[in-house]
Write an enzyme that holds these catalytic residues in place. Structure first.
Site, PDB file in Angstrom:
ATOM      1  N   CYS A   1       0.865  -1.018   0.035  1.00 12.85           N
ATOM      2  CA  CYS A   1       0.200  -0.034   0.039  1.00 12.85           C
ATOM      3  C   CYS A   1       0.684   1.076  -0.082  1.00 12.85           C
ATOM      4  O   CYS A   1       0.204   2.306  -0.169  1.00 12.85           O
ATOM      5  CB  CYS A   1      -1.049  -0.036   1.108  1.00 12.85           C
ATOM      6  SG  CYS A   1      -1.925  -1.479   1.359  1.00 12.85           S
TER       7      CYS A   1
ATOM      8  N   ASN B   1     -10.138  -0.443   0.782  1.00 12.76           N
ATOM      9  CA  ASN B   1      -8.698  -0.218   0.605  1.00 12.76           C
ATOM     10  C   ASN B   1      -8.140  -0.914  -0.866  1.00 12.76           C
ATOM     11  O   ASN B   1      -8.233  -1.809  -1.078  1.00 12.76           O
ATOM     12  CB  ASN B   1      -7.942  -1.152   1.818  1.00 12.76           C
ATOM     13  CG  ASN B   1      -6.493  -1.200   1.771  1.00 12.76           C
ATOM     14  OD1 ASN B   1      -5.951  -0.790   0.638  1.00 12.76           O
ATOM     15  ND2 ASN B   1      -5.970  -1.401   2.859  1.00 12.76           N
TER      16      ASN B   1
ATOM     17  N   HIS C   1      -3.382   6.907   2.678  1.00 16.11           N
ATOM     18  CA  HIS C   1      -3.874   5.671   2.056  1.00 16.11           C
ATOM     19  C   HIS C   1      -5.079   5.560   2.822  1.00 16.11           C
ATOM     20  O   HIS C   1      -5.191   5.326   4.049  1.00 16.11           O
ATOM     21  CB  HIS C   1      -2.696   4.529   2.448  1.00 16.11           C
ATOM     22  CG  HIS C   1      -3.256   3.238   1.905  1.00 16.11           C
ATOM     23  ND1 HIS C   1      -3.943   2.813   0.900  1.00 16.11           N
ATOM     24  CD2 HIS C   1      -3.303   2.028   2.947  1.00 16.11           C
ATOM     25  CE1 HIS C   1      -4.364   1.566   1.101  1.00 16.11           C
ATOM     26  NE2 HIS C   1      -3.869   1.155   2.230  1.00 16.11           N
TER      27      HIS C   1
HETATM   28  N1  COA Z   1     -17.256  -9.349  10.729  1.00 11.55           N
HETATM   29  C1  COA Z   1     -17.675  -9.743  11.789  1.00 11.55           C
HETATM   30  N2  COA Z   1     -16.867 -10.155  12.827  1.00 11.55           N
HETATM   31  C2  COA Z   1     -15.577  -9.989  12.469  1.00 11.55           C
HETATM   32  C3  COA Z   1     -15.106  -9.545  11.322  1.00 11.55           C
HETATM   33  C4  COA Z   1     -16.202  -9.426  10.047  1.00 11.55           C
HETATM   34  N3  COA Z   1     -15.764  -8.906   8.884  1.00 11.55           N
HETATM   35  N4  COA Z   1     -13.817  -9.778  11.031  1.00 11.55           N
HETATM   36  C5  COA Z   1     -13.309 -10.104  12.216  1.00 11.55           C
HETATM   37  N5  COA Z   1     -14.409 -10.340  13.145  1.00 11.55           N
HETATM   38  C6  COA Z   1     -14.389 -10.601  14.420  1.00 11.55           C
HETATM   39  C7  COA Z   1     -13.099 -11.525  14.910  1.00 11.55           C
HETATM   40  O1  COA Z   1     -13.427 -12.827  14.426  1.00 11.55           O
HETATM   41  C8  COA Z   1     -12.968 -11.435  16.300  1.00 11.55           C
HETATM   42  O2  COA Z   1     -14.337 -12.260  16.963  1.00 11.55           O
HETATM   43  P1  COA Z   1     -13.907 -12.944  18.486  1.00 11.55           P
HETATM   44  O3  COA Z   1     -13.866 -11.716  19.323  1.00 11.55           O
HETATM   45  O4  COA Z   1     -14.975 -13.606  18.487  1.00 11.55           O
HETATM   46  O5  COA Z   1     -12.508 -13.646  18.289  1.00 11.55           O
HETATM   47  C9  COA Z   1     -13.912 -10.011  16.610  1.00 11.55           C
HETATM   48  O6  COA Z   1     -14.300  -9.576  15.378  1.00 11.55           O
HETATM   49  C10 COA Z   1     -12.731  -8.856  16.817  1.00 11.55           C
HETATM   50  O7  COA Z   1     -11.613  -9.010  15.980  1.00 11.55           O
HETATM   51  P2  COA Z   1     -10.444  -8.181  15.775  1.00 11.55           P
HETATM   52  O8  COA Z   1      -9.482  -8.492  14.650  1.00 11.55           O
HETATM   53  O9  COA Z   1      -9.770  -7.848  17.228  1.00 11.55           O
HETATM   54  O10 COA Z   1     -11.393  -6.882  15.400  1.00 11.55           O
HETATM   55  P3  COA Z   1     -10.657  -5.272  15.315  1.00 11.55           P
HETATM   56  O11 COA Z   1     -11.279  -4.344  16.081  1.00 11.55           O
HETATM   57  O12 COA Z   1      -9.195  -5.287  15.363  1.00 11.55           O
HETATM   58  O13 COA Z   1     -10.914  -4.753  13.814  1.00 11.55           O
HETATM   59  C11 COA Z   1      -9.721  -4.769  11.702  1.00 11.55           C
HETATM   60  C12 COA Z   1     -10.371  -5.587  12.833  1.00 11.55           C
HETATM   61  C13 COA Z   1      -9.116  -5.741  10.528  1.00 11.55           C
HETATM   62  C14 COA Z   1     -11.087  -3.869  11.043  1.00 11.55           C
HETATM   63  C15 COA Z   1      -8.787  -3.922  12.271  1.00 11.55           C
HETATM   64  O14 COA Z   1      -7.914  -4.287  12.932  1.00 11.55           O
HETATM   65  C16 COA Z   1      -8.002  -2.945  11.298  1.00 11.55           C
HETATM   66  O15 COA Z   1      -8.709  -2.181  10.758  1.00 11.55           O
HETATM   67  N6  COA Z   1      -6.704  -3.169  11.164  1.00 11.55           N
HETATM   68  C17 COA Z   1      -6.007  -2.495  10.025  1.00 11.55           C
HETATM   69  C18 COA Z   1      -5.952  -3.148   8.779  1.00 11.55           C
HETATM   70  C19 COA Z   1      -5.607  -2.581   7.917  1.00 11.55           C
HETATM   71  O16 COA Z   1      -6.057  -1.301   7.521  1.00 11.55           O
HETATM   72  N7  COA Z   1      -4.826  -3.098   7.071  1.00 11.55           N
HETATM   73  C20 COA Z   1      -4.474  -2.494   5.631  1.00 11.55           C
HETATM   74  C21 COA Z   1      -3.333  -1.722   6.044  1.00 11.55           C
HETATM   75  S1  COA Z   1      -2.606  -1.424   4.449  1.00 11.55           S
END
Ligand code: COA
Length: 327
Positions: A112, A284, A254
């Site tokens: 990215c 994204n 980004h």
């Molecule tokens: N829908 C519903 N539940 C989901 C889900 C979805 N699409 N994706 C994950 N979950 C669940 C997980 O399984 C987890 O469940 P559990 O508590 O029963 O284990 C729960 O939601 C929390 O997951 P977690 O990964 O801790 O969520 P989060 O608050 O960290 O949010 C992201 C996840 C990916 C949205 C967040 O971490 C994020 O935005 N990170 C940056 C990612 C990014 O931008 N990457 C590209 C960079 S270039």
């Protein structure tokens, strides 16, 4: 020599995939996706579309708006992590499509951060007096790299392409901080092919050979990395340029996640209105997100000559880059 943006262009596939569609194929909901990420829709390619053809369409729009002859382009840089082919590179495919017969063409892979690295590569060539006109493109078909059964990744990404023409000029402003940290490479991964040659002793089963890897991500690690790293690079770049944050018109970051952008704005104590967003519509799109956003702003006449703008990308590698430009 300095460098300035001359024009922009973008191309998004027509096929819209909204959060409700995804909630029918994986255990998720519009509420979860939009509240955690800000994403409501993304565009996805259909048969016949690909990274090179989207790149060429975005490039054609940028060339038309610049009013230049494709033969005047000295260099084509395509930032992508999802090329159609190992060979030829995407930039050569774009060259053939647009008739930029005099250009040197290559791809650059930095996830990215790709567009920011490509922009800095263009600047280095222009600053050194080697090239005068550079076409920079970010183009991605991420939908082919996603495991559509993995709700933690398939909801985040989209396909698209953005392009910009930059040219040598006498006066301009360009300050950058780029970085990479390979020790944290496992935070975002997608493996390529298995090595299969007569010297490899380990027998690889057919199922191994056929099983493709998909994007895997440690979401919280990536989130923390961005919020910890990016505000500092922005402050340093502004200082290096001898500017103040009050002089910055926009922070074009980004488009990964609305909460990331809000956290960066809060850390910088800058109003969120200075952080344009379109991730609600496109998700994204990796290396394409910054040039797509610039193009959408440009079309709405939001970018004026003399505006000081921060561009900042971050992602797999880990890689990051923040650049201050004057439009
Ligand atoms: N829908 C519903 N539940 C989901 C889900 C979805 N699409 N994706 C994950 N979950 C669940 C997980 O399984 C987890 O469940 P559990 O508590 O029963 O284990 C729960 O939601 C929390 O997951 P977690 O990964 O801790 O969520 P989060 O608050 O960290 O949010 C992201 C996840 C990916 C949205 C967040 O971490 C994020 O935005 N990170 C940056 C990612 C990014 O931008 N990457 C590209 C960079 S270039």
């Amino acid at each position: 020599m300095e460098m300035r943006f001359v024009s922009t262009g973008s191309y998004l596939p027509e096929q819209v995939v909204d959060n409700d569609f995804l909630s029918r194929i994986v255990d998720t909901s519009d509420e979860w996706i939009s509240s955690r990420t800000g994403i409501r829709q993304r565009r996805v390619v259909t048969a016949g579309e690909g990274t090179a053809c989207m790149a060429a369409k975005a490039a054609t729009k940028a060339i038309t708006r610049a009013g230049i002859d494709p033969q005047d382009i000295d260099l084509i840089l395509v930032a992508t992590m999802s090329p159609d082919n190992y060979l030829p590179n995407t930039a050569c495919e774009v060259q053939a499509e647009i008739g930029a017969v005099n250009a040197v063409c290559y791809d650059l892979s930095a996830a990215c951060t790709g567009f920011i690295y490509a922009l800095n590569t263009a600047y280095a060539f222009i600053k050194a007096g080697i090239y005068k006109t550079v076409l920079i493109i970010g183009s991605e078909v991420l939908s082919k790299m996603l495991d559509w059964n993995d709700r933690s990744t398939c909801v985040l990404f989209g396909d698209g392409a953005g392009a910009a023409i930059v040219q040598a000029t006498d006066i301009g402003l360009f300050e950058s901080i780029l970085g990479s940290d390979g020790k944290r490479k496992d935070a975002l991964t997608c493996a390529s092919r298995y090595i299969v040659n007569p010297l490899v002793s380990k027998a690889i089963s057919l199922s191994d050979k056929e099983s493709l890897d998909y994007v895997r991500m440690e979401g919280q690690e990536v989130f923390k990395f961005v919020v910890k790293t990016i505000p500092g690079t922005i402050q340093q770049v502004i200082e290096k340029a001898g500017c103040t944050k009050e002089e910055i018109r926009y922070y074009v970051l980004h488009q990964a996640n609305q909460r990331i952008l809000e956290s960066v704005a809060k850390k910088l104590k800058e109003p969120i209105e200075k952080f344009p967003m379109n991730l609600d519509k496109y998700g994204n799109t990796s290396s394409a997100s910054i040039p797509i956003l610039l193009d959408k702003m440009n079309k709405k006449n939001k970018l004026n000559r003399g505006d000081k703008i921060i561009l900042s990308g971050f992602g797999g590698g880990l890689t990051w880059g923040t650049t201050l430009i004057e439009w």
